[in-house]
Every structure is written in C-alpha cells, then in structure tokens.
Write a protein that holds these residues in place. Structure first.
Motif, PDB file in Angstrom:
ATOM      1  N   ALA A  21       0.827  -1.203   0.000  1.00 30.34           N
ATOM      2  CA  ALA A  21       0.000   0.000   0.000  1.00 30.34           C
ATOM      3  C   ALA A  21       0.866   1.259   0.000  1.00 30.34           C
ATOM      4  CB  ALA A  21      -0.934  -0.007   1.211  1.00 30.34           C
ATOM      5  N   ILE A  22       1.978   1.235   0.747  1.00 27.02           N
ATOM      6  CA  ILE A  22       2.871   2.405   0.772  1.00 27.02           C
ATOM      7  C   ILE A  22       3.496   2.604  -0.607  1.00 27.02           C
ATOM      8  CG2 ILE A  22       5.048   3.308   1.713  1.00 27.02           C
ATOM      9  CD1 ILE A  22       4.274   2.041   4.405  1.00 27.02           C
ATOM     10  N   ILE A  23       3.946   1.501  -1.220  1.00 21.22           N
ATOM     11  CA  ILE A  23       4.529   1.615  -2.567  1.00 21.22           C
ATOM     12  C   ILE A  23       3.485   2.176  -3.536  1.00 21.22           C
ATOM     13  CG2 ILE A  23       5.424   0.299  -4.544  1.00 21.22           C
ATOM     14  CD1 ILE A  23       6.821  -1.541  -2.526  1.00 21.22           C
ATOM     15  N   LEU A  24       2.258   1.697  -3.413  1.00 25.89           N
ATOM     16  CA  LEU A  24       1.187   2.167  -4.300  1.00 25.89           C
ATOM     17  C   LEU A  24       0.927   3.665  -4.098  1.00 25.89           C
ATOM     18  CD1 LEU A  24      -0.996   1.257  -6.352  1.00 25.89           C
ATOM     19  CD2 LEU A  24      -2.559   1.010  -4.417  1.00 25.89           C
ATOM     20  N   GLU A  25       0.867   4.087  -2.805  1.00 24.49           N
ATOM     21  CA  GLU A  25       0.606   5.509  -2.538  1.00 24.49           C
ATOM     22  C   GLU A  25       1.722   6.383  -3.115  1.00 24.49           C
ATOM     23  OE1 GLU A  25       0.869   7.078   1.509  1.00 24.49           O
ATOM     24  OE2 GLU A  25      -0.971   8.218   1.190  1.00 24.49           O
ATOM     25  N   ILE A  26       2.972   5.944  -2.927  1.00 26.73           N
ATOM     26  CA  ILE A  26       4.107   6.714  -3.452  1.00 26.73           C
ATOM     27  C   ILE A  26       4.042   6.761  -4.980  1.00 26.73           C
ATOM     28  CG2 ILE A  26       6.627   6.770  -3.703  1.00 26.73           C
ATOM     29  CD1 ILE A  26       6.838   5.534  -0.906  1.00 26.73           C
ATOM     30  N   ALA A  27       3.771   5.604  -5.596  1.00 28.33           N
ATOM     31  CA  ALA A  27       3.754   5.554  -7.060  1.00 28.33           C
ATOM     32  C   ALA A  27       2.635   6.433  -7.613  1.00 28.33           C
ATOM     33  CB  ALA A  27       3.598   4.112  -7.528  1.00 28.33           C
ATOM     34  N   LEU A  28       1.475   6.352  -7.008  1.00 21.50           N
ATOM     35  CA  LEU A  28       0.349   7.168  -7.487  1.00 21.50           C
ATOM     36  C   LEU A  28       0.657   8.664  -7.329  1.00 21.50           C
ATOM     37  CD1 LEU A  28      -2.744   5.150  -6.205  1.00 21.50           C
ATOM     38  CD2 LEU A  28      -1.975   5.421  -8.567  1.00 21.50           C
ATOM     39  N   ALA A  29       1.326   9.002  -6.219  1.00 22.56           N
ATOM     40  CA  ALA A  29       1.673  10.407  -6.010  1.00 22.56           C
ATOM     41  C   ALA A  29       2.752  10.836  -7.003  1.00 22.56           C
ATOM     42  CB  ALA A  29       2.151  10.623  -4.585  1.00 22.56           C
ATOM     43  N   ARG A  30       3.686   9.925  -7.272  1.00 22.43           N
ATOM     44  CA  ARG A  30       4.769  10.217  -8.231  1.00 22.43           C
ATOM     45  C   ARG A  30       4.177  10.584  -9.586  1.00 22.43           C
ATOM     46  NH1 ARG A  30       7.429  11.111 -11.747  1.00 22.43           N
ATOM     47  NH2 ARG A  30       9.493  10.460 -12.436  1.00 22.43           N
ATOM     48  N   PHE A  31       3.124   9.864  -9.985  1.00 24.54           N
ATOM     49  CA  PHE A  31       2.512  10.135 -11.287  1.00 24.54           C
ATOM     50  C   PHE A  31       1.293  11.050 -11.153  1.00 24.54           C
ATOM     51  CE2 PHE A  31       4.862   6.123 -11.752  1.00 24.54           C
ATOM     52  CZ  PHE A  31       5.802   6.583 -12.657  1.00 24.54           C
ATOM     53  N   LYS A  32       1.258  11.748  -9.996  1.00 24.42           N
ATOM     54  CA  LYS A  32       0.280  12.818  -9.783  1.00 24.42           C
ATOM     55  C   LYS A  32      -1.166  12.363  -9.841  1.00 24.42           C
ATOM     56  CE  LYS A  32       3.143  16.788 -10.726  1.00 24.42           C
ATOM     57  NZ  LYS A  32       4.420  16.131 -10.630  1.00 24.42           N
ATOM     58  N   ALA A  33      -1.403  11.080  -9.554  1.00 19.11           N
ATOM     59  CA  ALA A  33      -2.778  10.577  -9.560  1.00 19.11           C
ATOM     60  C   ALA A  33      -3.469  10.870  -8.226  1.00 19.11           C
ATOM     61  CB  ALA A  33      -2.795   9.080  -9.834  1.00 19.11           C
ATOM     62  N   VAL A  34      -2.699  10.954  -7.142  1.00 20.77           N
ATOM     63  CA  VAL A  34      -3.285  11.263  -5.837  1.00 20.77           C
ATOM     64  C   VAL A  34      -2.370  12.251  -5.111  1.00 20.77           C
ATOM     65  CG1 VAL A  34      -4.356   8.992  -5.580  1.00 20.77           C
ATOM     66  CG2 VAL A  34      -2.088   9.415  -4.589  1.00 20.77           C
ATOM     67  N   LYS A  35      -2.909  12.829  -4.017  1.00 17.79           N
ATOM     68  CA  LYS A  35      -2.101  13.735  -3.206  1.00 17.79           C
ATOM     69  C   LYS A  35      -1.366  12.941  -2.127  1.00 17.79           C
ATOM     70  CE  LYS A  35      -2.263  17.730  -0.187  1.00 17.79           C
ATOM     71  NZ  LYS A  35      -3.065  18.501   0.755  1.00 17.79           N
ATOM     72  N   ALA A  36      -0.055  13.052  -2.103  1.00 18.58           N
ATOM     73  CA  ALA A  36       0.751  12.469  -1.025  1.00 18.58           C
ATOM     74  C   ALA A  36       2.138  13.089  -1.088  1.00 18.58           C
ATOM     75  CB  ALA A  36       0.844  10.959  -1.173  1.00 18.58           C
ATOM     76  N   HIS A  37       2.717  13.354   0.081  1.00 20.58           N
ATOM     77  CA  HIS A  37       4.082  13.840   0.145  1.00 20.58           C
ATOM     78  C   HIS A  37       4.904  12.892   0.998  1.00 20.58           C
ATOM     79  CE1 HIS A  37       3.357  17.571  -1.913  1.00 20.58           C
ATOM     80  NE2 HIS A  37       2.344  17.841  -1.110  1.00 20.58           N
ATOM     81  N   TYR A  38       6.076  12.535   0.503  1.00 25.90           N
ATOM     82  CA  TYR A  38       7.011  11.719   1.279  1.00 25.90           C
ATOM     83  C   TYR A  38       8.355  12.430   1.272  1.00 25.90           C
ATOM     84  CZ  TYR A  38       4.177   7.438   1.661  1.00 25.90           C
ATOM     85  OH  TYR A  38       3.216   6.511   1.979  1.00 25.90           O
ATOM     86  N   GLU A  39       8.919  12.653   2.464  1.00 26.40           N
ATOM     87  CA  GLU A  39      10.259  13.186   2.578  1.00 26.40           C
ATOM     88  C   GLU A  39      11.115  12.015   3.021  1.00 26.40           C
ATOM     89  OE1 GLU A  39      13.715  15.563   3.923  1.00 26.40           O
ATOM     90  OE2 GLU A  39      12.665  13.908   4.869  1.00 26.40           O
ATOM     91  N   THR A  40      12.243  11.803   2.369  1.00 30.57           N
ATOM     92  CA  THR A  40      12.993  10.562   2.578  1.00 30.57           C
ATOM     93  C   THR A  40      13.373  10.323   4.049  1.00 30.57           C
ATOM     94  OG1 THR A  40      13.878  10.869   0.359  1.00 30.57           O
ATOM     95  CG2 THR A  40      14.931   9.200   1.733  1.00 30.57           C
ATOM     96  N   ARG A  41      13.945  11.344   4.689  1.00 31.04           N
ATOM     97  CA  ARG A  41      14.388  11.131   6.085  1.00 31.04           C
ATOM     98  C   ARG A  41      13.201  10.965   7.028  1.00 31.04           C
ATOM     99  NH1 ARG A  41      17.982  16.273   6.676  1.00 31.04           N
ATOM    100  NH2 ARG A  41      16.391  16.919   5.174  1.00 31.04           N
ATOM    101  N   ASP A  42      12.108  11.649   6.707  1.00 29.11           N
ATOM    102  CA  ASP A  42      10.896  11.503   7.516  1.00 29.11           C
ATOM    103  C   ASP A  42      10.345  10.079   7.377  1.00 29.11           C
ATOM    104  OD1 ASP A  42       8.371  12.864   8.869  1.00 29.11           O
ATOM    105  OD2 ASP A  42       7.643  11.643   7.198  1.00 29.11           O
TER     106      ASP A  42
END
Ligand SMILES: [Zn+2]
Ligand SMILES: [Zn+2]
Lengths: 309, 124
Positions: A21-42
C-alpha cells in the motif's frame, strides 16, 4: 481455540499489505494521480519507529501479557471465543477502551510522552501510520485493557481485536482519500477524521481520538469535522527540528526528566508528570487549551474589527 | 525471529528507496518575507513582529516580538519554530556568517541561521 495464544496475529498478516500500500501511494503520487508527500528522512524515521516498536514490544510485552492472563484467570464471567456475540461485544468494548486510552495519551503528559512520536511527523501518509511508540509498555497503558480480561474476554481474543484495530487504522493515514461516503464518515473513523487528529491547527487540537468508530468522539464531545477552509497542518505544536530517531522516541521523556529535576514542590512534580502536555507552574508554556483560547480570541478580533474604529 | 527482523529491515530499505526515487517531498523554495510572516503567524498567533530578518540562504528566519525572538528554521520539507528571550538571540554566537542559537529544548536543541552580519542594523 487456545484462549491464551491467538492462532494468528492480524498485524503480522497485514505487513505485506502495508508495504504494498505504501509503494502504491508513493507511485500514485509520483505520477500525480493522488495527493501524497514523502520526505525521505521523515519516511525513514517513521518506518524505523515501526520496526523498533515491534522490538520494544517483545521486551515489554511479556509483563503486559502475564498481567492479562493473571486477571483473566480471576475473571468474572466465562466468555466463549467461538460465540459470535462475544466478538460483537469485544468489537465495541475494545474500541471504547481504545478511545479512552487514546484520549488519555493526549491529555496527560506522562502518556503523551509515549504517544507523541506517532504525531511528530509533519507528514501524513501511510508511512506515518507505522510511526509507533517504543515506550507504550513503560507507560503501562496496556493496563486499560485489563477490565476486559476481568470481564472474561480471553487474552487471545483481546490480542486479535487489538490487532484488527491497529490494522484498520493503517489505511486512514492518507491524504489520497478525501471523503468516504457520508454514511461511512458518520460511523467510522476515516482519513478525513484522522487528518484532523494529526493536525496542529489550534481548532483541531485534541479531537477525534477514535480507533475504528468515530461515534465515541461524537458521544463524548471530542468530534471535530475536517473543514474545507482549514487545511490541516501536520505535526506537533512544537515540531522537532531534526530526524534523529532517538529524539523522536524519547524527547518528551527527556523533557519530563528535565522539568522534574527543576521542580520545587510536590505540586510541580505532579503537574509536570500528569498535567496536560505543556503544563507549567506559572502557565508560561502553551497547552492545547491556551492555544485554542488564543486562536479563538484572534478569530473574535478578526470577526469584529471595527469596534474601535 | 531473526529472519523476520532481517525481512523487516529489507522492507524498510526498499520503501525508503522508493520514497527517495519518487521525489515527492513538499516543494521548498527560499523563504520570502511574506512566507516567513505567514509561517510565524501560524506558529505564534497574535504576536506582532517588530522586526524580521530572513536568513541569507532562505532556510530560516528570526523575528523580534517584544522581549522574544521568534526563530524559524527549515527541517526537511517543513519548518520548526521556537521562541527564546530576545537578549539571548542578540548575544548568541555568530561566526563565519552563521548565527548559532541555543533553543533550550530537547526536541529542538539548536538552530543555525545564515546572516551577513549579526546583530543586524537596527536590531538593538
Ligand atoms: Zn493520537
Ligand atoms: Zn494516527
């Protein structure tokens, strides 16, 4: 079924789902399909907290388990693990217990010290869900579930229901879902309700303590809907200024120790330990209550600007 | 047990790598005067600013509000803020264009802000 040892652990079973689910959320956000922000150190800090929480659980979980078994052996009633009504009952009772555990964890500093790390990220994504405490065992909040064991719910059943609750609460840590259907929002804890819980905006502080059912907040007066005009800002009132994981895990405990070292009376000791987070003898620090009052005063000024003119 | 732990470590490493690859942190740009004021208004509602100095690299700011210094510093793709007595900010160590502030808080022990000079003109 063995009343002491659960045949399965919902959380362990769900781990592959968490990862996907985390990979999916990141991927969808990467391709601008959904809103999500991930900061690497966070993200690293959140996941490391999750991992460390499991290790800490192995160390402090033994005592909690032993206490639960001991209380259950002195139980008031015999509750069969195979009865449907027993599962229905534990669903509601465990969720009610969770509500009060969670409320205590926010409103009293000693327990906040164990829970604050879950809120110390300025992000709100699925990795935030795994930012779990290392010191919950020390804070002894597991004792709040002992009355259920005394009622007669077998330890295995309690363990399974607690696991179900934790797994349920994973998916709500997302900005990708705006609102669930109206009937669902009315009954269940949702991404929208829990975003409010993670927000540091004064008007959102200390609300939505729900685990699975949001109805407890409505019942006990802590419900706050997410408002379109007030975007949640995530984190804690005084955010951490680095990603050091030991600081994430222990900063409030260290703060308590520092305050206790400077305490000048038994009243101050009690206040620093069990007062609201931010309590201070002279009221010079901010608590949720003072922040809310300040914010309300500001609003009142803004709403009636022409009184002096 | 150990296998489970090793697997968990591997999963964490993969997830962190995926998060780094995606580059989906909040977009950050050097602080403008207006942005710093908006952030400080969120952090310290109701406080009026008697002066505001933005760090030369735009990664923080320091404001004076009466007897307090309001400190804002970048952390990842967000900010953390604290207030300390103004006199302490004035006398903080300043070397090689960096002001080092002791925030006296376990959760945010120190702040480093880049300035051309400290104290700035008009700050006394
Ligand atoms: Zn919470
Ligand atoms: Zn949460």
């Amino acid at each position: 079924m063995d009343p002491l040892h659960a045949p399965f652990d919902p959380v362990t079973l769900a781990i592959p789902f968490f990862v996907l689910a985390i990979i999916l959320e990141i991927a969808l956000a990467r391709f601008k399909a959904v809103k999500a922000h991930y900061e690497t150190r966070d993200t690293m800090a959140s996941l490391a907290m999750g991992l460390g929480s499991n290790v800490a659980g192995l160390i402090t979980g033994g005592l909690a388990f032993a206490a639960t078994v001991w209380v259950w052996k002195h139980r008031a009633f015999d509750i069969p693990m195979t009865a449907v009504w027993a599962w229905v009952a534990i669903f509601f009772l465990e969720d009610l217990t969770y509500y009060w555990f969670h409320r205590l964890s926010h409103e009293r500093r000693f327990w906040w010290a164990a829970h604050v790390n879950h809120h110390s990220s300025q992000h709100y994504n699925l990795s935030t869900a795994l930012r779990q405490t290392w010191t919950g065992g020390v804070a002894a909040t597991w004792a709040l579930w002992l009355p259920l064991a005394f009622l007669g719910f077998p330890p295995a059943m309690l363990a399974i229901q607690k696991g179900i609750s934790l797994v349920y609460q994973f998916w709500i840590h997302t900005e990708a879902i705006r609102r669930m259907p109206r009937w669902f929002e009315a009954v269940f804890n949702t991404p929208s309700h829990h975003r409010v819980h993670h927000a540091r905006n004064p008007r959102y502080l200390d609300s939505n303590y729900a685990g699975i059912l949001i109805v407890w907040d409505k019942l006990f007066g802590t419900f706050q809907p997410e408002l379109d005009e007030e975007t949640p800002r995530y984190g804690i009132v005084k955010n951490l200024n680095n990603f050091n994981i030991l600081r994430v895990a222990f900063h409030e405990w260290a703060g308590i120790a520092k305050d206790l070292a400077g305490a000048r009376s038994p009243r101050e000791v009690v206040g620093y330990l069990f007062g609201a987070p931010g309590w201070s003898p002279d009221g010079s620090r901010d608590t949720s209550a003072t922040l809310k009052a300040q914010w309300e005063a500001e609003q009142a000024k803004r709403d009636a600007p022409d009184v002096a003119a | 047990m150990l296998i489970q732990l090793a697997g968990s470590f591997a999963a964490v490493a993969v997830l962190v790598a995926v998060a780094a690859w995606a580059k989906i942190a909040k977009p950050m740009s050097p602080l403008s005067d207006a942005r710093a004021r908006a952030l400080l208004a969120d952090e310290f509602p109701g406080k009026t600013l008697d002066g505001l100095w933005i760090a030369t690299d735009g990664r923080g700011a320091l404001a004076r509000s009466g007897a307090s210094a309001l400190v804002l510093c970048e952390v990842g793709d967000g900010y953390a803020a604290r207030h300390i007595p103004w006199a302490q900010a004035l006398s903080a160590s300043f070397r090689d264009g960096v002001l080092r502030l002791d925030l006296a808080d376990v959760a945010a022990p120190r702040a480093r802000l880049a300035f051309d000079a400290w104290p700035p003109a008009g700050a006394r």
